[in-house]
Design a protein around this motif. Structure first.
Motif, PDB file in Angstrom:
ATOM      1  N   CYS A   1      36.511  32.420   2.997  1.00 59.52           N
ATOM      2  CA  CYS A   1      36.944  31.108   2.522  1.00 59.52           C
ATOM      3  C   CYS A   1      37.469  31.145   1.092  1.00 59.52           C
ATOM      4  CB  CYS A   1      35.816  30.095   2.655  1.00 59.52           C
ATOM      5  SG  CYS A   1      35.467  29.684   4.377  1.00 59.52           S
TER       6      CYS A   1
ATOM      7  N   VAL B   1      28.941  28.981   3.132  1.00 57.43           N
ATOM      8  CA  VAL B   1      30.071  29.779   2.644  1.00 57.43           C
ATOM      9  C   VAL B   1      29.705  30.449   1.329  1.00 57.43           C
ATOM     10  CG1 VAL B   1      32.426  29.645   1.736  1.00 57.43           C
ATOM     11  CG2 VAL B   1      31.842  28.435   3.849  1.00 57.43           C
TER      12      VAL B   1
ATOM     13  N   CYS C   1      35.153  33.269   9.142  1.00 60.58           N
ATOM     14  CA  CYS C   1      36.279  32.527   9.720  1.00 60.58           C
ATOM     15  C   CYS C   1      37.386  33.438  10.248  1.00 60.58           C
ATOM     16  CB  CYS C   1      36.858  31.547   8.708  1.00 60.58           C
ATOM     17  SG  CYS C   1      35.669  30.301   8.158  1.00 60.58           S
TER      18      CYS C   1
ATOM     19  N   CYS D   1      39.638  29.702   6.640  1.00 55.02           N
ATOM     20  CA  CYS D   1      38.483  28.837   6.444  1.00 55.02           C
ATOM     21  C   CYS D   1      38.615  27.519   7.216  1.00 55.02           C
ATOM     22  CB  CYS D   1      38.308  28.563   4.951  1.00 55.02           C
ATOM     23  SG  CYS D   1      36.792  27.670   4.564  1.00 55.02           S
TER      24      CYS D   1
END
Length: 151
Positions: free
Chosen positions: A4, A120, A127, A136
């Motif tokens: 992310c 995260v 992801c 993300c």
């Protein structure tokens, strides 16, 4: 690497989806290898680059840069949030936040995006191997929650 975190890969796909004409977004080969069904994975052309088509009205999920290959939702192991409007389809694939679960959480004043951000930040997301768009999920989660608040 944090899935992310902002990517250093800023090269944009200049290829448009061969079906709908929408500009595709680069997807790592790792994403396709993780999410395509075995029978479909056997046909992948690993020397190609692939792109994700996010247009909900288009049946194509992935297409190769030279348009020699396309893949649809039935070629994947998971339903695709942008292509499938079912309540049980994940919006966040890593932590199984479906449309239905997000709707329930927002209805009880929970903050699912904050919970996901915490995961995260703790390095728990994946992801690039769980989310068909290969990036993300937080943008999708935030957009979906905003859409609920407008109702």
């Amino acid at each position: 690497m944090d899935c992310c975190a902002p990517s250093n890969n800023t090269e944009a796909v200049k290829t448009k989806c061969p079906f709908c004409g929408e500009k595709g977004k680069n997807v790592q080969l790792l994403t396709l290898k993780s999410l395509l069904k075995a029978s479909t994975l056997e046909t992948i052309e690993s020397e190609n680059f692939y792109a994700f088509c996010s247009n909900p009205a288009c049946s194509i999920v992935y297409f190769s840069g030279n348009h020699s290959q396309t893949f649809v939702e039935n070629d994947l192991k998971v339903p695709v949030y942008q292509k499938n409007q079912s309540a049980d389809v994940p919006v966040c694939y890593c932590f199984d936040w479906t449309r239905e679960r997000l709707l329930q959480a927002v209805g009880t004043d929970q903050k699912p995006a904050d919970q996901i951000k915490s995961h995260v930040q703790s390095g728990r997301c994946g992801c690039e191997v769980n989310n068909p768009q290969g990036t993300c999920c937080l943008g999708n989660v935030n957009a979906f929650v905003r859409s609920l608040k407008k109702i």
